[in-house]
Design a protein around this motif. Structure first.
Motif, PDB file in Angstrom:
ATOM      1  N   ILE A  83       7.814  15.421  -5.469  1.00 45.73           N
ATOM      2  CA  ILE A  83       6.520  14.778  -5.251  1.00 45.73           C
ATOM      3  C   ILE A  83       6.667  13.575  -4.327  1.00 45.73           C
ATOM      4  N   VAL A  84       7.686  12.760  -4.569  1.00 48.45           N
ATOM      5  CA  VAL A  84       7.849  11.532  -3.791  1.00 48.45           C
ATOM      6  C   VAL A  84       8.308  11.838  -2.376  1.00 48.45           C
ATOM      7  N   HIS A  85       9.395  12.605  -2.257  1.00 47.99           N
ATOM      8  CA  HIS A  85      10.035  12.780  -0.958  1.00 47.99           C
ATOM      9  C   HIS A  85       9.371  13.845  -0.095  1.00 47.99           C
ATOM     10  N   GLU A  86       8.831  14.878  -0.691  1.00 47.83           N
ATOM     11  CA  GLU A  86       8.300  15.994   0.079  1.00 47.83           C
ATOM     12  C   GLU A  86       6.780  16.002   0.189  1.00 47.83           C
ATOM     13  N   VAL A  87       6.093  15.258  -0.666  1.00 45.97           N
ATOM     14  CA  VAL A  87       4.622  15.261  -0.647  1.00 45.97           C
ATOM     15  C   VAL A  87       4.063  13.904  -0.219  1.00 45.97           C
ATOM     16  N   ARG A  88       4.404  12.856  -0.968  1.00 48.39           N
ATOM     17  CA  ARG A  88       3.727  11.580  -0.730  1.00 48.39           C
ATOM     18  C   ARG A  88       4.347  10.747   0.383  1.00 48.39           C
ATOM     19  N   LEU A  89       5.663  10.752   0.517  1.00 46.66           N
ATOM     20  CA  LEU A  89       6.282   9.951   1.572  1.00 46.66           C
ATOM     21  C   LEU A  89       5.881  10.425   2.975  1.00 46.66           C
ATOM     22  N   PRO A  90       5.913  11.726   3.288  1.00 49.12           N
ATOM     23  CA  PRO A  90       5.435  12.135   4.616  1.00 49.12           C
ATOM     24  C   PRO A  90       3.955  11.864   4.824  1.00 49.12           C
ATOM     25  N   ARG A  91       3.183  11.972   3.759  1.00 51.37           N
ATOM     26  CA  ARG A  91       1.748  11.685   3.850  1.00 51.37           C
ATOM     27  C   ARG A  91       1.519  10.224   4.202  1.00 51.37           C
ATOM     28  N   VAL A  92       2.253   9.338   3.549  1.00 51.54           N
ATOM     29  CA  VAL A  92       2.160   7.909   3.852  1.00 51.54           C
ATOM     30  C   VAL A  92       2.605   7.638   5.285  1.00 51.54           C
ATOM     31  N   SER A  93       3.660   8.292   5.717  1.00 55.12           N
ATOM     32  CA  SER A  93       4.166   8.081   7.075  1.00 55.12           C
ATOM     33  C   SER A  93       3.153   8.519   8.129  1.00 55.12           C
ATOM     34  N   VAL A  94       2.532   9.669   7.917  1.00 56.45           N
ATOM     35  CA  VAL A  94       1.514  10.129   8.856  1.00 56.45           C
ATOM     36  C   VAL A  94       0.345   9.152   8.891  1.00 56.45           C
ATOM     37  N   LEU A 144       0.822  -1.204   0.000  1.00 61.09           N
ATOM     38  CA  LEU A 144       0.000   0.000   0.000  1.00 61.09           C
ATOM     39  C   LEU A 144       0.862   1.263   0.000  1.00 61.09           C
ATOM     40  N   CYS A 145       1.980   1.229   0.701  1.00 61.50           N
ATOM     41  CA  CYS A 145       2.901   2.371   0.676  1.00 61.50           C
ATOM     42  C   CYS A 145       3.429   2.619  -0.728  1.00 61.50           C
ATOM     43  N   TRP A 146       3.813   1.534  -1.396  1.00 62.51           N
ATOM     44  CA  TRP A 146       4.322   1.665  -2.768  1.00 62.51           C
ATOM     45  C   TRP A 146       3.259   2.235  -3.698  1.00 62.51           C
ATOM     46  N   LEU A 147       2.036   1.713  -3.593  1.00 57.71           N
ATOM     47  CA  LEU A 147       0.944   2.203  -4.438  1.00 57.71           C
ATOM     48  C   LEU A 147       0.611   3.658  -4.112  1.00 57.71           C
ATOM     49  N   SER A 148       0.634   4.016  -2.819  1.00 55.70           N
ATOM     50  CA  SER A 148       0.308   5.382  -2.425  1.00 55.70           C
ATOM     51  C   SER A 148       1.330   6.381  -2.944  1.00 55.70           C
ATOM     52  N   ILE A 149       2.596   5.976  -2.971  1.00 55.02           N
ATOM     53  CA  ILE A 149       3.632   6.857  -3.504  1.00 55.02           C
ATOM     54  C   ILE A 149       3.535   6.948  -5.026  1.00 55.02           C
ATOM     55  N   SER A 150       3.129   5.862  -5.643  1.00 57.46           N
ATOM     56  CA  SER A 150       3.080   5.822  -7.101  1.00 57.46           C
ATOM     57  C   SER A 150       1.849   6.507  -7.684  1.00 57.46           C
ATOM     58  N   ALA A 151       0.680   6.300  -7.051  1.00 59.67           N
ATOM     59  CA  ALA A 151      -0.584   6.743  -7.641  1.00 59.67           C
ATOM     60  C   ALA A 151      -0.922   8.161  -7.220  1.00 59.67           C
ATOM     61  N   GLY A 152      -1.777   8.799  -8.029  1.00 60.49           N
ATOM     62  CA  GLY A 152      -2.231  10.145  -7.708  1.00 60.49           C
ATOM     63  C   GLY A 152      -2.490  10.954  -8.950  1.00 60.49           C
TER      64      GLY A 152
END
Length: 325
Positions: free
Chosen positions: A48-59, A17-25
């Protein structure tokens, strides 16, 4: 062995799910660019990956864990499998404080809003304890007082929305629960706090097991029931308050994840708590992923997705509880 397998499967699902969340959008990231987006600041996908989606997935992971474990603790304390932070008014208290801050302090720095939400959760806890003190913090009393208190907070929220209509959109976004705009600032707060509280919860798993069998047996085994129930209730409120302060009023995670964990591994909290944590993280990741891809380029708040998933399951649980009586 079987319980450990469930935990491994849950963690594998989380990674997927983390991989898909970082990939999709709205801007899809091809699989071959995700790694470079994580590690190479010169990569076109790095921001997009490091500053937007990765912290979002972590939260999402840490908030889902916090809500799920808080719900599992409450269900053990109240001896009611339909309990959650929403039921005893904790989420409503945090939402009331957050909404009051949005309307009364619209120009406040970003840190004020989550701090207000956490404070609201703790104030809810204090009110709950004070109102239940004369009745020895009995599980049924805590649940009833929590429902009444939640209704009062909800009325206060409606008052602010009617009185200050200018900022109603921001308030509705908070009350719906959303991971939009979450960044590393939130991760640096929620990750260590939830980790510490989870370790403490695991250290009290055996006490939770004893409290599930009733006050009389717990006292005969040497447990100070009132003190332990108060301490564990505070632990649950702290976990829920931290999670809600980061993502808003997301419902049903604290209900569904512990119940699903119990169905998989039983009521022994040494296994139930970690399984619930993983399930809660996966539910929040899945809800956020669906909310971002269903109506691209628009975004559906994750709280709405979890409500759509959770409400039918809650009705099913109510029906099953009635048939079992």
């Amino acid at each position: 062995m079987r319980k450990g397998l469930f935990l491994v499967i849950g963690l594998v699902m989380m990674a997927a799910l983390c991989w898909l969340s970082i990939s999709a959008g709205a801007v899809p990231i091809p699989a071959n660019r995700i790694i470079s987006g994580l590690t190479d600041p010169q990569s076109p996908s790095y921001f997009i990956v490091h500053e937007v989606r990765l912290p979002r997935v972590s939260v999402a992971i840490w908030a889902g864990c916090g809500l799920a474990v808080a719900g599992a603790i409450l269900q053990s304390l109240l001896r009611n499998h339909l309990s959650s932070p929403d039921v005893i008014g904790i989420t409503q208290g945090a939402s009331f404080a957050a909404v009051a801050t949005i309307f009364l302090l619209p120009g406040a720095p970003w840190g004020v809003l989550p701090a207000a939400a956490f404070t609201g959760a703790m104030v809810s806890f204090l009110i709950l304890v004070l109102m239940s003190r004369k009745l020895t913090l009995a599980p049924a009393t805590l649940a009833l007082v929590g429902v009444a208190m939640g209704a009062v907070f909800q009325a206060g929220i409606q008052y602010f929305m009617v009185t200050y209509p200018a900022n109603v959109n921001m308030a509705l976004l908070w009350m719906s629960g959303s991971l939009w705009g979450r960044g590393w600032d939130q991760v640096h707060i929620i990750a260590p706090v939830i980790t510490i509280l989870f370790v403490v919860a695991m250290g009290n798993a055996r006490k939770l097991n004893i409290l599930q069998v009733g006050d009389a047996i717990s006292q005969s085994l040497g447990l100070l029931v009132r003190r332990e129930r108060l301490w564990l209730l505070l632990l649950s409120v702290a976990m829920a308050g931290v999670a809600v302060s980061a993502v808003g009023a997301i419902g049903f995670i604290g209900l569904l994840a512990p119940h699903m964990a119990r169905a998989l591994v039983g009521s022994q909290n040494q296994w139930r708590l970690p399984i619930a944590a993983v399930i809660g993280a996966n539910l929040l990741l899945l809800g956020d992923l669906l909310g971002r891809v269903l109506v691209i380029p628009r975004e559906v708040p994750v709280g709405i997705i979890t409500a759509v998933i959770g409400a039918p399951y809650f009705i099913y649980l109510l029906g099953r509880e009635r048939r079992m009586k």
